[in-house]
Write a protein that holds these residues in place. Structure first.
Motif, PDB file in Angstrom:
ATOM      1  N   ARG A   7       0.836  -1.201   0.000  1.00  0.00           N
ATOM      2  CA  ARG A   7       0.000   0.000   0.000  1.00  0.00           C
ATOM      3  C   ARG A   7       0.873   1.255   0.000  1.00  0.00           C
ATOM      4  O   ARG A   7       0.564   2.237  -0.686  1.00  0.00           O
ATOM      5  CB  ARG A   7      -0.934   0.006   1.217  1.00  0.00           C
ATOM      6  CG  ARG A   7      -2.059  -1.008   1.141  1.00  0.00           C
ATOM      7  CD  ARG A   7      -3.243  -0.607   2.009  1.00  0.00           C
ATOM      8  NE  ARG A   7      -2.881  -0.464   3.425  1.00  0.00           N
ATOM      9  CZ  ARG A   7      -2.865  -1.457   4.296  1.00  0.00           C
ATOM     10  NH1 ARG A   7      -3.192  -2.685   3.903  1.00  0.00           N
ATOM     11  NH2 ARG A   7      -2.550  -1.249   5.549  1.00  0.00           N
ATOM     12  N   VAL A   8       1.948   1.214   0.756  1.00  0.00           N
ATOM     13  CA  VAL A   8       2.863   2.353   0.787  1.00  0.00           C
ATOM     14  C   VAL A   8       3.509   2.535  -0.585  1.00  0.00           C
ATOM     15  O   VAL A   8       3.565   3.650  -1.128  1.00  0.00           O
ATOM     16  CB  VAL A   8       3.943   2.167   1.867  1.00  0.00           C
ATOM     17  CG1 VAL A   8       4.966   3.303   1.799  1.00  0.00           C
ATOM     18  CG2 VAL A   8       3.319   2.098   3.254  1.00  0.00           C
ATOM     19  N   GLU A  10       2.454   1.551  -3.508  1.00  0.00           N
ATOM     20  CA  GLU A  10       1.474   1.972  -4.507  1.00  0.00           C
ATOM     21  C   GLU A  10       1.159   3.460  -4.370  1.00  0.00           C
ATOM     22  O   GLU A  10       0.993   4.176  -5.369  1.00  0.00           O
ATOM     23  CB  GLU A  10       0.198   1.140  -4.352  1.00  0.00           C
ATOM     24  CG  GLU A  10       0.384  -0.309  -4.816  1.00  0.00           C
ATOM     25  CD  GLU A  10      -0.718  -1.232  -4.325  1.00  0.00           C
ATOM     26  OE1 GLU A  10      -1.627  -0.738  -3.608  1.00  0.00           O
ATOM     27  OE2 GLU A  10      -0.672  -2.429  -4.638  1.00  0.00           O
ATOM     28  N   ALA A  11       1.093   3.946  -3.145  1.00  0.00           N
ATOM     29  CA  ALA A  11       0.834   5.371  -2.933  1.00  0.00           C
ATOM     30  C   ALA A  11       1.990   6.217  -3.457  1.00  0.00           C
ATOM     31  O   ALA A  11       1.786   7.258  -4.089  1.00  0.00           O
ATOM     32  CB  ALA A  11       0.626   5.636  -1.438  1.00  0.00           C
ATOM     33  N   ALA A  14       1.884   6.210  -7.280  1.00  0.00           N
ATOM     34  CA  ALA A  14       0.730   6.917  -7.851  1.00  0.00           C
ATOM     35  C   ALA A  14       0.885   8.429  -7.770  1.00  0.00           C
ATOM     36  O   ALA A  14       0.476   9.145  -8.692  1.00  0.00           O
ATOM     37  CB  ALA A  14      -0.548   6.487  -7.127  1.00  0.00           C
ATOM     38  N   ASP A  15       1.470   8.932  -6.689  1.00  0.00           N
ATOM     39  CA  ASP A  15       1.563  10.385  -6.511  1.00  0.00           C
ATOM     40  C   ASP A  15       2.865  10.744  -5.786  1.00  0.00           C
ATOM     41  O   ASP A  15       2.851  11.073  -4.591  1.00  0.00           O
ATOM     42  CB  ASP A  15       0.356  10.893  -5.719  1.00  0.00           C
ATOM     43  CG  ASP A  15       0.193  12.405  -5.822  1.00  0.00           C
ATOM     44  OD1 ASP A  15       1.146  13.070  -6.286  1.00  0.00           O
ATOM     45  OD2 ASP A  15      -0.872  12.916  -5.435  1.00  0.00           O
ATOM     46  N   ARG A  18       2.931  14.312  -4.010  1.00  0.00           N
ATOM     47  CA  ARG A  18       2.236  14.404  -2.733  1.00  0.00           C
ATOM     48  C   ARG A  18       3.019  13.711  -1.631  1.00  0.00           C
ATOM     49  O   ARG A  18       3.184  14.243  -0.532  1.00  0.00           O
ATOM     50  CB  ARG A  18       0.846  13.781  -2.860  1.00  0.00           C
ATOM     51  CG  ARG A  18       0.039  13.851  -1.561  1.00  0.00           C
ATOM     52  CD  ARG A  18      -1.178  12.975  -1.625  1.00  0.00           C
ATOM     53  NE  ARG A  18      -1.975  13.069  -0.410  1.00  0.00           N
ATOM     54  CZ  ARG A  18      -2.901  12.187  -0.061  1.00  0.00           C
ATOM     55  NH1 ARG A  18      -3.149  11.141  -0.841  1.00  0.00           N
ATOM     56  NH2 ARG A  18      -3.577  12.325   1.074  1.00  0.00           N
ATOM     57  N   CYS A  19       3.510  12.501  -1.910  1.00  0.00           N
ATOM     58  CA  CYS A  19       4.231  11.731  -0.890  1.00  0.00           C
ATOM     59  C   CYS A  19       5.535  12.408  -0.490  1.00  0.00           C
ATOM     60  O   CYS A  19       5.975  12.295   0.660  1.00  0.00           O
ATOM     61  CB  CYS A  19       4.505  10.315  -1.390  1.00  0.00           C
ATOM     62  SG  CYS A  19       2.998   9.322  -1.598  1.00  0.00           S
ATOM     63  N   LEU A  27       2.634   9.825   5.814  1.00  0.00           N
ATOM     64  CA  LEU A  27       2.456   8.762   4.826  1.00  0.00           C
ATOM     65  C   LEU A  27       1.859   7.520   5.474  1.00  0.00           C
ATOM     66  O   LEU A  27       1.047   6.812   4.854  1.00  0.00           O
ATOM     67  CB  LEU A  27       3.798   8.430   4.160  1.00  0.00           C
ATOM     68  CG  LEU A  27       3.744   7.410   3.028  1.00  0.00           C
ATOM     69  CD1 LEU A  27       2.741   7.825   1.954  1.00  0.00           C
ATOM     70  CD2 LEU A  27       5.130   7.214   2.413  1.00  0.00           C
ATOM     71  N   VAL A  30      -1.870   8.219   5.744  1.00  0.00           N
ATOM     72  CA  VAL A  30      -2.537   8.191   4.432  1.00  0.00           C
ATOM     73  C   VAL A  30      -2.744   6.761   3.945  1.00  0.00           C
ATOM     74  O   VAL A  30      -3.776   6.437   3.341  1.00  0.00           O
ATOM     75  CB  VAL A  30      -1.716   8.998   3.407  1.00  0.00           C
ATOM     76  CG1 VAL A  30      -2.171   8.711   1.984  1.00  0.00           C
ATOM     77  CG2 VAL A  30      -1.822  10.489   3.702  1.00  0.00           C
ATOM     78  N   THR A  31      -1.768   5.903   4.198  1.00  0.00           N
ATOM     79  CA  THR A  31      -1.830   4.525   3.699  1.00  0.00           C
ATOM     80  C   THR A  31      -2.409   3.545   4.718  1.00  0.00           C
ATOM     81  O   THR A  31      -2.523   2.352   4.420  1.00  0.00           O
ATOM     82  CB  THR A  31      -0.423   4.047   3.293  1.00  0.00           C
ATOM     83  OG1 THR A  31       0.470   4.192   4.415  1.00  0.00           O
ATOM     84  CG2 THR A  31       0.106   4.873   2.127  1.00  0.00           C
TER      85      THR A  31
END
Length: 283
Positions: A7-8, A10-11, A14-15, A18-19, A27, A30-31
């Motif tokens: 999940r981390v 992928e986040a 994806a962005d 932002r991260c 973070l 968010v995840t």
């Protein structure tokens, strides 16, 4: 990766912009994971810690905003002509050598040289690019008549480390200073009383707690494609060459004949220089 680490990752993919602006706590929130999971993910992606990952994400986000071609290193993009690639890599590796030489503690190096020169045997541990450096040093030591072996299998490295004792040397090579497959056999050797040496870009990394002597290399910059493995290997090879040359100095009476013997043993495999072609250039 575990599902939470995925999940981390992928986040991040994806962005990245932002991260890059999130703290490790941010973070994790968010995840829906923990701070420890974020740090483990950063390390699984090849970075020493989350701070290094954030810097890489910020650089990637800046590239996307500017519309520049993706970077292979801090200076090289996928669109660079080959002549520029050669020049930039040469400059980067020259800087790595200079930084490594400046950071190398000669007192630590002297102690490591003394240990290797008088060791009953020397075991070397490395993974990936560092394994190539370990093999290089092992071959060098063998050619001057010293017993040395580079272990590529982490299980065999540990089982061989169990046999070490005072008077032996265990040498670990890890750019990150946190490679578990390298740290574990070094820890076992340390507990058995062998003299332990670490060649690392992170002298305060986990490997240092089991190293009697730490030889520091330059901490090269990395991008998502991780070509810093090239620069880190360059620094490691410099340290290895310094170590080997100094060992040769200390053991010259035995090292010189051993080198000569190994050279002569392969003399028949080196063809004699061919006679010059006097026919002139082909037309």
């Amino acid at each position: 990766m575990t599902r939470s680490m995925q999940r981390v990752a992928e986040a991040v993919a994806a962005d990245p912009a932002r991260c890059a602006g999130l703290t490790v706590t941010g973070l994790a929130e968010v995840t829906g994971t923990s701070e420890a999971t974020v740090v483990r993910t950063a390390r699984a992606l090849g970075y020493p810690g989350y701070r290094d990952l954030r810097l890489a994400l910020a650089g990637l986000a800046a590239q996307r905003r500017s519309g520049r071609a993706p970077a292979l290193t801090a200076d090289i993009t996928v669109d660079d002509p080959l002549t520029d690639v050669v020049a930039k890599l040469a400059r980067d590796e020259q800087q790595t050598l200079a930084d490594t030489a400046a950071a190398l503690d000669t007192a630590q190096l002297t102690a490591a040289v003394a240990a290797v020169a008088t060791a009953r045997r020397t075991d070397l541990y490395g993974v990936g690019a560092s394994a190539l450096v370990a093999q290089d040093l092992a071959q060098k030591l063998q050619r001057i008549g010293l017993l040395a072996h580079a272990h590529q299998d982490p299980h065999l490295a540990v089982t061989n480390a169990v046999q070490l004792r005072p008077g032996d040397v265990a040498l670990a090579i890890t750019h990150s200073g946190a490679t578990s497959d390298v740290i574990e056999p070094l820890r076992v050797a340390f507990e058995r009383g062998a003299t332990t040496v670490a060649i690392s870009g992170r002298p305060d990394g986990p490997v240092a707690q089991y190293a009697d002597h730490v030889l520091t290399t330059s901490t090269a910059r990395e991008t998502e494609l991780r070509p810093a493995a090239m620069a880190s290997r360059t620094g490691q090879l410099l340290v290895v060459d310094c170590l080997f040359t100094a060992v040769c100095q200390r053991t010259y009476a035995t090292a010189a004949p051993a080198l000569a013997a190994s050279y002569e043993a392969l003399a028949h495999r080196r063809p004699l220089p061919s006679a010059p072609d006097r026919r002139g250039p082909r037309r």
